[in-house]
Design an enzyme around this catalytic site. Sequence first.
Site, PDB file in Angstrom:
ATOM      1  CG  HIS A  14      38.454  28.078  50.718  1.00 58.81           C
ATOM      2  ND1 HIS A  14      38.513  28.854  51.858  1.00 58.81           N
ATOM      3  CD2 HIS A  14      37.533  28.456  49.974  1.00 58.81           C
ATOM      4  CE1 HIS A  14      37.571  29.768  51.671  1.00 58.81           C
ATOM      5  NE2 HIS A  14      36.886  29.555  50.326  1.00 58.81           N
ATOM      6  CB  CYS A  33      31.476  27.617  51.329  1.00 59.02           C
ATOM      7  SG  CYS A  33      31.376  29.341  51.191  1.00 59.02           S
ATOM      8  CG  HIS A  39      34.662  28.857  46.431  1.00 58.12           C
ATOM      9  ND1 HIS A  39      34.127  27.908  47.463  1.00 58.12           N
ATOM     10  CD2 HIS A  39      34.946  30.017  47.006  1.00 58.12           C
ATOM     11  CE1 HIS A  39      34.213  28.302  48.641  1.00 58.12           C
ATOM     12  NE2 HIS A  39      34.683  29.750  48.625  1.00 58.12           N
ATOM     13  CG  HIS A  41      37.824  33.347  48.267  1.00 61.00           C
ATOM     14  ND1 HIS A  41      36.764  34.166  47.927  1.00 61.00           N
ATOM     15  CD2 HIS A  41      37.705  32.400  48.600  1.00 61.00           C
ATOM     16  CE1 HIS A  41      35.637  33.429  48.731  1.00 61.00           C
ATOM     17  NE2 HIS A  41      36.195  32.348  49.019  1.00 61.00           N
ATOM     18  CG  ASP A  79      49.977  32.848  44.717  1.00 62.24           C
ATOM     19  OD1 ASP A  79      48.751  32.784  44.684  1.00 62.24           O
ATOM     20  OD2 ASP A  79      50.812  33.044  43.917  1.00 62.24           O
ATOM     21  CG  HIS A  80      48.244  30.441  41.325  1.00 61.15           C
ATOM     22  ND1 HIS A  80      48.656  31.603  41.742  1.00 61.15           N
ATOM     23  CD2 HIS A  80      47.613  30.311  40.283  1.00 61.15           C
ATOM     24  CE1 HIS A  80      48.374  32.631  40.846  1.00 61.15           C
ATOM     25  NE2 HIS A  80      47.520  31.710  40.107  1.00 61.15           N
ATOM     26  CD  GLU A 129      36.463  34.447  51.840  1.00 57.56           C
ATOM     27  OE1 GLU A 129      36.916  33.230  52.636  1.00 57.56           O
ATOM     28  OE2 GLU A 129      35.274  34.752  51.711  1.00 57.56           O
TER      29      GLU A 129
HETATM   30 NI    NI Z   1      35.332  30.873  49.944  1.00 56.86          NI
END
Ligand code: NI
Length: 144
Positions: A14, A33, A39, A41, A79-80, A129
């Site tokens: 995100h 961010c 990037h 998580h 997911d992914h 997160e």
């Molecule tokens: Ni982040």
Amino acid sequence: MIFLTRRATFSASHYYWNDAWSAERNAQAFGRCANRNSHGHNYTLEVTVAGEPDPVTGFVVDLKWLKDVIEREVLSAYDHRHLNLEAPEFAAGKLLPTTENIAIAAWNRLQPAVTDAGGARLSRIRVYETSDIFAEYRGERGEL
Ligand code: NI
């Protein structure tokens, strides 16, 4: 009343960006961010349902059923994935994919399916997160 929690994990990328703001203001508000290259998580999702155990099975809900619901309603969408680009609720101009908003969005995705389950209701969502940061949502809008 018993509370039953199932945990799942997903990986997603995100970034945080408000189109109405200048690049400078985005950088100021969101720091690293705001990098539009995104990037990732490794998120942990906890889904808690509440209800009375069935007198025969002892289950509040069938855990395999709950796993399938989480997979279908949330993991298949997140997911992914790049949350900003692939999840409609986090598209440009909509919600930013923060931990808080992911918890609310996961609730909104799960709530209708869990409501259909005999006797159980969705009680709480947690999205981690990192191991140090999580957001919790219980479906309440109430006053602070
Ligand atoms: Ni982040």
